[in-house]
Design an enzyme around this catalytic site. Structure first.
Site, PDB file in Angstrom:
ATOM      1  CD  GLU A   1      60.886  75.650  37.499  1.00 31.64           C
ATOM      2  OE1 GLU A   1      61.540  76.123  36.762  1.00 31.64           O
ATOM      3  OE2 GLU A   1      60.068  76.667  38.076  1.00 31.64           O
TER       4      GLU A   1
ATOM      5  CG  ASP B   1      62.746  72.626  34.858  1.00 33.41           C
ATOM      6  OD1 ASP B   1      61.803  71.793  34.274  1.00 33.41           O
ATOM      7  OD2 ASP B   1      62.594  73.673  34.471  1.00 33.41           O
TER       8      ASP B   1
END
Length: 368
Positions: free
Chosen positions: A108, A9
């Site tokens: 992500e 992330d």
DNA sequence: TCTGGGGTCCTAGGACCC
DNA sequence: TCTGGGGTCCTAGGACCC
């Protein structure tokens, strides 16, 4: 060997993309979004640096509120093509080392790693983090676990800039103290419904649900309990392709004249058709949505007899749907329109034309 | 404080079919 | 005359995510 998932992330993604071009702003409170001091706007914060978050600024917060909380913020207006390119750089860098990359959102992605020990998987995660920093100049947080869901939860705990590894035998004890809200898919509504059964943490979920809650939550409830107990979880499919495409527009002031909305519908439909054509996608369902002045939504959709393409087809279908939607509203509450959207789904690749059906394309049985 | 612009997935009822 | 059980598709709405 154990199969691990690394869930990567990028920290404060939009802001971090801007800081690549403006390193002089590092360490300052930076917000990506429309600057509220440049006049009234209905915009929200898209991304805030950790320095701005220290003032209570959050993503999706109306920019006026953010400006009051952090008067010295540096505002940068969003540049989505730039962020799309940065996301591609991250995925390409990951693909170089891991081959398959599962993109889960613009900021992500997940990759799979075979490693005998948790420490080895953790070491790989730290190498990836350093590599992304050195080569793509973006900071990341990485969660490592044997399932994607637990790895994602771990990546949240790793922010900003950390790595959190959860061993398979420690999943339940890692999750137990966390609020139920930490589970992806549990938002404010579900959190409140769980609270009525006295369930606040994931540890509470591990004890199982009372009968009434089992009925209320169904499959979702079973998923929560399995996750909480550290049992094996069935993972969602790797993303195969787009499921839908939409375009919307929020008016500067709420609109009561349907002709003004129709003009917007037509323009959105043509924009959308253009981007579908670029992606070589044919659609079978068109929908129109309206967000009213009271923030509630109404949608109307129509599935065509066969997959179609072209701006004209989107536009005429969308216009008809809006007319129907408007007629129903005009017969009742007569609210003003805040936002209007045009939506398409049920895609077929443009190359996937079946000769036998070709003759019916766009001229199938009349649609009501 | 007054809420963007993208998306995904789930549920539930009715139509329709076997 | 009253009636099944299961499956799929369509539509509308809702919750949630970044």
């Amino acid at each position: 060997m154990v199969r691990w998932v690394l869930y990567i992330d990028i920290d404060a993604f939009y802001v971090s993309c801007e800081l690549r071009d403006r390193p002089d702003l590092a360490g300052r409170p930076v917000i990506v979004g429309p600057d509220p001091s440049k006049g009234p706007t209905r915009g929200v914060v898209l991304s805030a640096s950790y320095e701005a978050r220290a003032f209570g600024v959050r993503s999706a917060m109306p920019v006026g509120e953010a400006g009051r909380r952090c008067p010295d913020a540096i505002w940068i207006s969003a540049d989505f093509p730039k962020y799309g390119r940065a996301a591609e750089e991250v995925r390409a860098r990951l693909a170089l080392r891991f081959g398959d990359v599962v993109p889960l959102s613009i900021d992500e992605a997940a990759v799979r790693v075979e490693a005998a020990e948790a420490d080895d998987a953790g070491r790989v995660a730290r190498e990836v983090q350093a590599d992304l920093k050195a080569e793509v100049h973006l900071p990341s947080s990485i969660g490592v676990a044997t399932s994607r869901t637990v790895a994602k939860i771990a990546s949240d705990r790793a922010k900003p800039g950390g790595v959190v590894v959860v061993r398979p035998e420690s999943v339940a004890s890692f999750l137990a103290p966390l609020p139920a809200r930490s589970i992806p898919g549990v938002g404010p509504k579900t959190e409140a419904r769980l609270a009525t059964y006295g369930i606040a943490t994931i540890g509470d979920l591990a004890k199982g649900l009372p009968l009434a809650a089992r009925r209320e939550f169904g499959d979702t409830g079973r998923f929560f309990v399995r996750l909480a107990r550290g049992e094996e979880i069935i993972e969602g499919p790797d993303v195969l392709g787009p499921r839908s495409r939409s375009s919307d527009r929020t008016f500067e002031a709420d609109v009561s004249d349907p002709r003004e909305v129709e003009v917007a519908v037509d323009r959105l439909a043509r924009e959308l058709a253009e981007s579908l054509a670029k992606e070589r996608l044919r659609f079978q369902t068109v929908a129109v949505g309206v967000r009213w002045e009271d923030f509630s939504r109404t949608t109307r959709s129509r599935t065509l007899a066969a997959a179609a393409d072209g701006a004209e087809r989107v536009a005429t279908t969308a216009r008809r749907l809006f007319e129907e939607l408007w007629a129903a509203e005009a017969a009742g509450r007569q609210r003003k329109v805040r936002t209007v959207s045009v939506h398409t789904e049920r895609f077929r690749p443009a190359t996937d034309r079946q000769r036998t059906l070709d003759g019916f394309d766009g001229a199938g049985p009349p649609v009501k």
